[in-house]
Design an enzyme around this catalytic site. Structure first.
Site, short mmCIF file in Angstrom:
data_model
loop_
_atom_site.label_atom_id
_atom_site.label_comp_id
_atom_site.label_asym_id
_atom_site.label_seq_id
_atom_site.Cartn_x
_atom_site.Cartn_y
_atom_site.Cartn_z
N CYS A 123 0.84 -1.20 0.00
CA CYS A 123 0.00 0.00 0.00
C CYS A 123 0.88 1.26 0.00
O CYS A 123 1.51 1.55 -1.01
CB CYS A 123 -0.99 -0.02 1.17
N HIS A 213 -3.61 -5.09 0.33
CA HIS A 213 -3.14 -5.52 1.65
C HIS A 213 -3.25 -7.04 1.78
O HIS A 213 -4.26 -7.55 2.29
CB HIS A 213 -3.96 -4.86 2.75
N GLU A 215 -1.90 -8.78 3.88
CA GLU A 215 -1.86 -9.10 5.32
C GLU A 215 -3.20 -8.87 6.02
O GLU A 215 -3.42 -9.36 7.14
CB GLU A 215 -0.76 -8.27 6.02
#
Length: 285
Positions: A123, A213, A215
């Site tokens: 990001c 993202h 994660e």
């Protein structure tokens, strides 16, 4: 009935592809450069964003630590030299901003790239890598992208991640209003989406950015969305659409682990070399 040389070569390639995660990698040392503060939710639910990244990227035997880049914390030269790679997180700040900590991070990235370190940006990290390597970033002309979006790997990504046999559509969690405007010279687009022209890119063999993202989970994204909504930074409809997007598609977290770990740790390049050597050897028999 035995297989001929070409069939043997194809079987070797398939076997190598299925073993990408099985091949033990040299235990390395890595650092997360955290570019935003932990939210109260993430701190209580996960122990902070560092632990969220460790869950995605860390493997047995590796050494991981965090530097709070947003507070001006970066590895000194001796510490950086002992690390194999860096992960640059997301942030509430703009990658095109000129706050002192952002300028220090840009300089650090350039020095570590020159030193041959592997760097993965997510990001804000994706955008700051672009800036540091000579590209341009800014506000997205299409506004916020919040929720699960489908990104589409390019032919370059298909070659780079050949052992993983990437699908043509890869859902990923998105939460951004900035984007890459112009890639650095010699950089290569690895994925696009209907909303964002550069969802992934690489600069050489050691730098890769991911706009989404990998994660994040649904609860992390919704906790951020609710906070921005309370501060009148986004609209109710955007929060509703983000929540509904998880009912339409789900990111393949295991695939994203393989993509991010494989690039950060140089594993995919090693697998490609093994496949090429195996196929060449089989054909020459």
């Amino acid at each position: 009935m035995g297989m001929g040389p070409l069939e043997n070569a194809a079987a070797d390639v398939d076997a190598a592809a299925s073993a990408v995660e099985a091949v033990p990698a040299k235990a390395g040392s890595y650092a997360v450069l955290q570019c935003g503060e932990d939210s109260e939710y993430v701190r209580k639910a996960y122990g902070g964003y560092f632990e969220v990244f460790r869950a995605l990227l860390a493997e047995d035997g590796e050494r991981w630590r965090v530097y709070r880049a947003v507070r001006g914390e970066l590895p000194v030269d001796a510490e950086a030299a002992a690390l194999d790679g860096f992960v640059i997180s997301g942030s509430c700040s703009d990658a095109h901003g000129d706050e002192p900590w952002i300028l220090a991070l840009v300089d650090f990235i350039r020095r570590q790239h020159a030193a041959g370190k592997r760097i993965l940006g997510v990001c804000f990290g994706h955008q700051i890598l672009c800036r540091a390597m000579g590209g341009k970033t800014g506000r997205s002309k299409k506004g916020w992208d919040i929720g699960v979006s489908c990104i589409h790997p390019t032919s370059a990504a298909a070659r780079l991640f050949a052992p993983l046999k990437l699908p043509v559509h890869m859902p990923i969690v998105e939460f951004h209003q900035d984007e890459v405007w112009e890639l650095p010279p010699q950089a290569e687009v690895l994925a696009r989406s209907d909303k964002t022209g550069v969802e992934m890119f690489r600069f050489g063999d050691r730098v890769m950015g991911v706009q989404g993202h990998p994660e994040y989970s649904k609860d992390i994204l919704m906790s951020i969305a609710d906070r921005l909504l309370r501060n009148n930074l986004i609209l109710d409809c955007q929060v509703d659409n983000a929540k509904a997007s998880f009912d339409v598609r789900q990111p393949d977290k295991d695939l994203w682990k393989k993509v991010c770990r494989g690039f950060l740790k140089g594993r995919l390049q090693s697998q490609q070399q093994q496949q090429q050597q195996g196929a060449a050897g089989a054909v020459s028999i």
